[in-house]
Scaffold this motif. Structure first.
Motif, PDB file in Angstrom:
ATOM      1  N   MET A   1     -19.165 -18.772  39.307  1.00  0.00           N
ATOM      2  CA  MET A   1     -19.493 -20.203  39.356  1.00  0.00           C
ATOM      3  C   MET A   1     -18.186 -20.983  39.188  1.00  0.00           C
ATOM      4  O   MET A   1     -17.606 -21.026  38.105  1.00  0.00           O
ATOM      5  CB  MET A   1     -20.495 -20.553  38.254  1.00  0.00           C
ATOM      6  N   ASN A   2     -17.752 -21.587  40.253  1.00  0.00           N
ATOM      7  CA  ASN A   2     -16.405 -22.169  40.271  1.00  0.00           C
ATOM      8  C   ASN A   2     -16.231 -23.288  39.248  1.00  0.00           C
ATOM      9  O   ASN A   2     -15.187 -23.404  38.610  1.00  0.00           O
ATOM     10  CB  ASN A   2     -16.093 -22.665  41.687  1.00  0.00           C
ATOM     11  N   CYS A   3     -17.253 -24.126  39.088  1.00  0.00           N
ATOM     12  CA  CYS A   3     -17.120 -25.246  38.141  1.00  0.00           C
ATOM     13  C   CYS A   3     -16.874 -24.708  36.729  1.00  0.00           C
ATOM     14  O   CYS A   3     -16.038 -25.225  35.984  1.00  0.00           O
ATOM     15  CB  CYS A   3     -18.364 -26.134  38.179  1.00  0.00           C
ATOM     16  N   LEU A   4     -17.605 -23.647  36.364  1.00  0.00           N
ATOM     17  CA  LEU A   4     -17.430 -23.078  35.024  1.00  0.00           C
ATOM     18  C   LEU A   4     -16.113 -22.329  34.911  1.00  0.00           C
ATOM     19  O   LEU A   4     -15.392 -22.466  33.918  1.00  0.00           O
ATOM     20  CB  LEU A   4     -18.607 -22.160  34.691  1.00  0.00           C
TER      21      LEU A   4
ATOM     22  N   SER B   1     -28.912 -30.603  37.981  1.00  0.00           N
ATOM     23  CA  SER B   1     -28.756 -29.489  38.914  1.00  0.00           C
ATOM     24  C   SER B   1     -27.335 -29.543  39.486  1.00  0.00           C
ATOM     25  O   SER B   1     -26.502 -30.338  39.028  1.00  0.00           O
ATOM     26  CB  SER B   1     -29.794 -29.634  40.035  1.00  0.00           C
ATOM     27  N   ALA B   2     -27.089 -28.741  40.510  1.00  0.00           N
ATOM     28  CA  ALA B   2     -25.751 -28.721  41.136  1.00  0.00           C
ATOM     29  C   ALA B   2     -25.386 -30.070  41.746  1.00  0.00           C
ATOM     30  O   ALA B   2     -24.202 -30.381  41.926  1.00  0.00           O
ATOM     31  CB  ALA B   2     -25.709 -27.651  42.227  1.00  0.00           C
ATOM     32  N   ASN B   3     -26.381 -30.856  42.040  1.00  0.00           N
ATOM     33  CA  ASN B   3     -26.185 -32.146  42.674  1.00  0.00           C
ATOM     34  C   ASN B   3     -25.123 -33.007  41.978  1.00  0.00           C
ATOM     35  O   ASN B   3     -24.232 -33.574  42.604  1.00  0.00           O
ATOM     36  CB  ASN B   3     -27.568 -32.822  42.628  1.00  0.00           C
TER      37      ASN B   3
ATOM     38  N   TYR C   1     -15.410 -28.931  43.021  1.00  0.00           N
ATOM     39  CA  TYR C   1     -15.594 -27.516  42.690  1.00  0.00           C
ATOM     40  C   TYR C   1     -16.485 -26.777  43.699  1.00  0.00           C
ATOM     41  O   TYR C   1     -16.245 -25.611  44.015  1.00  0.00           O
ATOM     42  CB  TYR C   1     -16.222 -27.359  41.299  1.00  0.00           C
ATOM     43  N   CYS C   2     -17.518 -27.450  44.180  1.00  0.00           N
ATOM     44  CA  CYS C   2     -18.526 -26.729  44.973  1.00  0.00           C
ATOM     45  C   CYS C   2     -17.963 -26.227  46.310  1.00  0.00           C
ATOM     46  O   CYS C   2     -18.399 -25.198  46.818  1.00  0.00           O
ATOM     47  CB  CYS C   2     -19.751 -27.611  45.208  1.00  0.00           C
ATOM     48  N   ALA C   3     -16.983 -26.967  46.854  1.00  0.00           N
ATOM     49  CA  ALA C   3     -16.433 -26.583  48.159  1.00  0.00           C
ATOM     50  C   ALA C   3     -15.799 -25.193  48.114  1.00  0.00           C
ATOM     51  O   ALA C   3     -15.807 -24.469  49.106  1.00  0.00           O
ATOM     52  CB  ALA C   3     -15.400 -27.622  48.607  1.00  0.00           C
ATOM     53  N   ASP C   4     -15.256 -24.801  46.954  1.00  0.00           N
ATOM     54  CA  ASP C   4     -14.579 -23.506  46.830  1.00  0.00           C
ATOM     55  C   ASP C   4     -15.399 -22.485  46.062  1.00  0.00           C
ATOM     56  O   ASP C   4     -14.843 -21.558  45.487  1.00  0.00           O
ATOM     57  CB  ASP C   4     -13.243 -23.682  46.085  1.00  0.00           C
ATOM     58  N   CYS C   5     -16.694 -22.677  46.029  1.00  0.00           N
ATOM     59  CA  CYS C   5     -17.527 -21.801  45.200  1.00  0.00           C
ATOM     60  C   CYS C   5     -18.243 -20.782  46.063  1.00  0.00           C
ATOM     61  O   CYS C   5     -18.602 -21.066  47.204  1.00  0.00           O
ATOM     62  CB  CYS C   5     -18.551 -22.656  44.455  1.00  0.00           C
ATOM     63  N   ARG C   6     -18.483 -19.617  45.492  1.00  0.00           N
ATOM     64  CA  ARG C   6     -19.213 -18.602  46.276  1.00  0.00           C
ATOM     65  C   ARG C   6     -20.705 -18.946  46.366  1.00  0.00           C
ATOM     66  O   ARG C   6     -21.442 -18.361  47.142  1.00  0.00           O
ATOM     67  CB  ARG C   6     -18.978 -17.221  45.693  1.00  0.00           C
ATOM     68  N   TYR C   7     -21.136 -19.897  45.555  1.00  0.00           N
ATOM     69  CA  TYR C   7     -22.546 -20.302  45.594  1.00  0.00           C
ATOM     70  C   TYR C   7     -22.742 -21.544  46.449  1.00  0.00           C
ATOM     71  O   TYR C   7     -21.828 -22.356  46.606  1.00  0.00           O
ATOM     72  CB  TYR C   7     -23.055 -20.572  44.174  1.00  0.00           C
ATOM     73  N   ASP C   8     -23.956 -21.692  46.930  1.00  0.00           N
ATOM     74  CA  ASP C   8     -24.309 -22.839  47.766  1.00  0.00           C
ATOM     75  C   ASP C   8     -25.026 -23.869  46.890  1.00  0.00           C
ATOM     76  O   ASP C   8     -26.118 -23.596  46.368  1.00  0.00           O
ATOM     77  CB  ASP C   8     -25.219 -22.353  48.903  1.00  0.00           C
ATOM     78  N   SER C   9     -24.432 -25.028  46.775  1.00  0.00           N
ATOM     79  CA  SER C   9     -24.991 -26.042  45.870  1.00  0.00           C
ATOM     80  C   SER C   9     -26.309 -26.615  46.392  1.00  0.00           C
ATOM     81  O   SER C   9     -27.040 -27.262  45.639  1.00  0.00           O
ATOM     82  CB  SER C   9     -23.977 -27.167  45.651  1.00  0.00           C
ATOM     83  N   ASP C  10     -26.622 -26.379  47.659  1.00  0.00           N
ATOM     84  CA  ASP C  10     -27.866 -26.938  48.217  1.00  0.00           C
ATOM     85  C   ASP C  10     -29.052 -25.988  48.104  1.00  0.00           C
ATOM     86  O   ASP C  10     -30.181 -26.362  48.410  1.00  0.00           O
ATOM     87  CB  ASP C  10     -27.677 -27.287  49.702  1.00  0.00           C
TER      88      ASP C  10
ATOM     89  N   ALA D   1     -27.612 -18.735  46.092  1.00  0.00           N
ATOM     90  CA  ALA D   1     -28.038 -20.066  45.648  1.00  0.00           C
ATOM     91  C   ALA D   1     -27.324 -20.427  44.339  1.00  0.00           C
ATOM     92  O   ALA D   1     -27.132 -19.569  43.482  1.00  0.00           O
ATOM     93  CB  ALA D   1     -29.547 -20.079  45.424  1.00  0.00           C
ATOM     94  N   CYS D   2     -26.948 -21.684  44.194  1.00  0.00           N
ATOM     95  CA  CYS D   2     -26.259 -22.099  42.971  1.00  0.00           C
ATOM     96  C   CYS D   2     -27.169 -21.922  41.756  1.00  0.00           C
ATOM     97  O   CYS D   2     -28.268 -22.477  41.714  1.00  0.00           O
ATOM     98  CB  CYS D   2     -25.834 -23.562  43.073  1.00  0.00           C
ATOM     99  N   PRO D   3     -26.716 -21.183  40.743  1.00  0.00           N
ATOM    100  CA  PRO D   3     -27.564 -20.936  39.572  1.00  0.00           C
ATOM    101  C   PRO D   3     -28.031 -22.217  38.865  1.00  0.00           C
ATOM    102  O   PRO D   3     -29.102 -22.243  38.254  1.00  0.00           O
ATOM    103  CB  PRO D   3     -26.665 -20.111  38.645  1.00  0.00           C
ATOM    104  N   PHE D   4     -27.228 -23.286  38.939  1.00  0.00           N
ATOM    105  CA  PHE D   4     -27.624 -24.528  38.266  1.00  0.00           C
ATOM    106  C   PHE D   4     -28.995 -25.019  38.762  1.00  0.00           C
ATOM    107  O   PHE D   4     -29.743 -25.625  37.997  1.00  0.00           O
ATOM    108  CB  PHE D   4     -26.579 -25.638  38.511  1.00  0.00           C
TER     109      PHE D   4
HETATM  110 FE1  SF4 Z   1     -20.845 -24.997  40.145  1.00  0.00          FE
HETATM  111 FE2  SF4 Z   1     -22.978 -24.502  41.677  1.00  0.00          FE
HETATM  112 FE3  SF4 Z   1     -21.064 -26.113  42.541  1.00  0.00          FE
HETATM  113 FE4  SF4 Z   1     -20.651 -23.490  42.343  1.00  0.00          FE
HETATM  114  S1  SF4 Z   1     -22.090 -24.513  43.725  1.00  0.00           S
HETATM  115  S2  SF4 Z   1     -19.252 -25.113  41.696  1.00  0.00           S
HETATM  116  S3  SF4 Z   1     -21.817 -23.004  40.515  1.00  0.00           S
HETATM  117  S4  SF4 Z   1     -22.403 -26.466  40.781  1.00  0.00           S
END
Ligand code: SF4
Length: 502
Positions: free
Chosen positions: A341-344, A419-421, A429-438, A445-448
């Motif tokens: 989770m890139n933000c964390l 949520s990720a929103n 952060y979300c642009a470089d994350c392995r998860y999809d914020s949507d 799927a973004c765990p948030f």
């Molecule tokens: Fe954080 Fe989710 Fe965004 Fe990834 S997609 S940076 S985990 S909020």
């Protein structure tokens, strides 16, 4: 004089308190209690900051002609015994520490050492205990906004007679912007080479079991260094502070924040001095807008004072409060930073590197995730207390346990969860994350997102009747009707089972 000021490591000023009133050449006591520093895996920079600042302050007082008694010991009790054996005539006088129970502990230790102690008002705050209690008038819950307006009126800061300067108390709606791509964060002051800091950093590294980077301790340890940081902030950073104070960018750990909390919390700067300097900058410097000045002053004149009093009023219950009955352990990645989770990962990396991340990273990334995950508030509180250079129990307990995790209800009126929103809107952060914020469920799927809906569903009995949660529960109802909640719940069960790979 038999009165000997006892200066704690968080009261490093001769400008107020018993030290300000002591005659020239008077005895002054400082104690480095090393056992205290072993109680938590504190950030290396935090211990270095406090010990180096104490040592620098010792030298400053000696140069000014005070008779400084500087004791290094495992415990305060050991040092007090040494002190009273040599100074049986002395009465120690100290400002009250805001930490819960510290007055009683110090009284007991001094009595055990056969000495006398007088504890006086802590003058390193803008308001007094008596004034707050009169304002609170026996209330059991408190509203920051009302307190803040009262403080503005009482202090006259940013006031135009009875009215706030500019006609508004609050410019939050102008202070939630995300900077355009070409915006460059104004420079943060770079650390000055300091031999005491270098020696102390090496000693801390070899003496204590610390967490965090041992490189580049950047926090000023002297009054002059702290004043330089303040001036640097007023000139370079305050103009952009307001609009971008909530924004988070990967390569800008400092954004336009003041970075002054650590030195204010050890007494090198007085909060009122910073407040007045910001107010003057607003009047004298064209670049400083009212939303920037007011946003900064609100933190110091309002929030900092408010949490100190709320802590005092609600301890000891606040430290163990847990109204949402959250029992999960803090995921290991808060310590290792190892998460996809890139933000964390970015935020924990910032804390690891410098013992610092700004208020929205604290509230909407670190505390938000922990609340959604259901982490026991006491454990998250301890993590913040250990890892941040500006963290003390009176600071983190209201901010983390109440504001971050909604564990008590003494001033928070709803949980600060999203949520990720939110992270997507206020960060890159979300642009470089392995998860999809949507996405909410399914691979990637973004765990948030799933955690957010699961949190609301799990705590429905406690939260649905809260009118501030009505909109959120209308969305929960829609998800329930669409039959989505079961898949969300299963996704969360999966996340929990694989927490080390999240
Ligand atoms: Fe954080 Fe989710 Fe965004 Fe990834 S997609 S940076 S985990 S909020």
């Amino acid at each position: 004089d038999d009165d000997v000021p006892w200066v704690l490591g968080t009261h490093l000023t001769e400008r107020c308190g018993p030290l300000a009133r002591a005659p020239d050449g008077n005895r002054v006591l400082l104690i480095e209690a090393h056992g205290f520093a072993r109680r938590l895996p504190y950030h290396h920079h935090k211990l270095t900051l406090v010990f180096a600042a104490m040592r620098r302050f010792r030298d400053r007082l000696s140069d000014a002609g005070y008779n400084v008694i500087y004791l290094k010991a495992e415990t305060f009790g050991d040092a007090l015994e040494t002190f009273f054996a040599e100074h049986p005539d002395a009465t120690l006088v100290t400002m009250r520490s805001p930490s819960y129970g510290s007055e009683r502990r110090f009284r007991d230790l001094v009595a055990d050492a056969g000495g006398d102690l007088r504890v006086c008002e802590n003058e390193l705050f803008v308001s007094t205990r008596g004034a707050f209690d009169e304002w609170a008038d026996g209330a059991e819950t408190f509203t920051h906004e009302q307190f803040y307006r009262w403080m503005r009126r009482e202090s006259g800061v940013l006031m135009d007679g009875e009215d706030p300067v500019g006609g508004e108390w609050n410019f939050d709606d102008q202070n939630r912007e995300f900077p355009p791509e070409e915006w460059e964060a104004p420079p943060a002051p770079s650390p000055e080479p300091d031999v005491v800091v270098e020696e102390t950093a090496a000693w801390v590294e070899s003496t204590f079991d610390t967490w965090g980077s041992t490189e580049e301790v950047r926090w000023p340890v002297t009054r002059e260094g702290a004043r330089d940081h303040l001036e640097h902030f007023l000139e370079h950073r305050l103009p952009a502070f307001g609009p971008y104070q909530d924004a988070m960018r990967t390569d800008d750990w400092e954004m336009a924040h003041s970075l002054l909390s650590a030195v204010i919390n050890i007494g090198l700067l007085h909060p009122l001095e910073v407040i007045k300097a910001v107010e003057t900058a607003y009047h004298d410097r064209d670049a400083v807008s009212l939303p920037s000045a007011e946003g900064c002053i609100r933190q110091l004149l309002g929030w900092r004072e408010f949490v100190r009093h709320v802590y005092r009023q609600t301890m000891p219950e606040l430290a163990s409060a847990n109204q949402l009955e959250a029992t999960a352990s803090l995921p290991d990645f808060y310590w290792t930073g190892e998460t996809g989770m890139n933000c964390l990962a970015e935020t924990i990396g910032d804390v690891y590197d410098r013992g610092y991340a700004h208020h929205i990273q604290r509230l909407m990334v670190l505390a938000n995730f922990a609340t959604l995950w259901g982490v026991e508030p006491r454990e998250l509180n301890e993590w913040f207390h250990a890892t941040y250079v500006d963290a003390y129990h009176w600071v983190t307990t209201p901010n983390v346990v109440e504001m971050g995790q909604y564990a008590h209800g003494v001033f928070a009126t709803k949980p600060y969860v999203s949520s990720a929103n939110y992270v997507d809107r206020m960060s890159d952060y979300c642009a470089d994350c392995r998860y999809d914020s949507d996405e909410t469920t399914g691979e990637g799927a973004c765990p948030f997102n799933a955690l957010y809906w699961d949190f609301l569903a799990r705590n429905e009995a406690k939260l649905r009747d809260n009118h501030r949660m009505r909109l959120m529960y209308s969305h929960v109802d829609a998800k329930r009707e669409a039959g989505d909640l079961e898949a969300i719940r299963e996704h969360v069960v999966d996340l929990r089972a694989n927490v080390d790979d999240v």
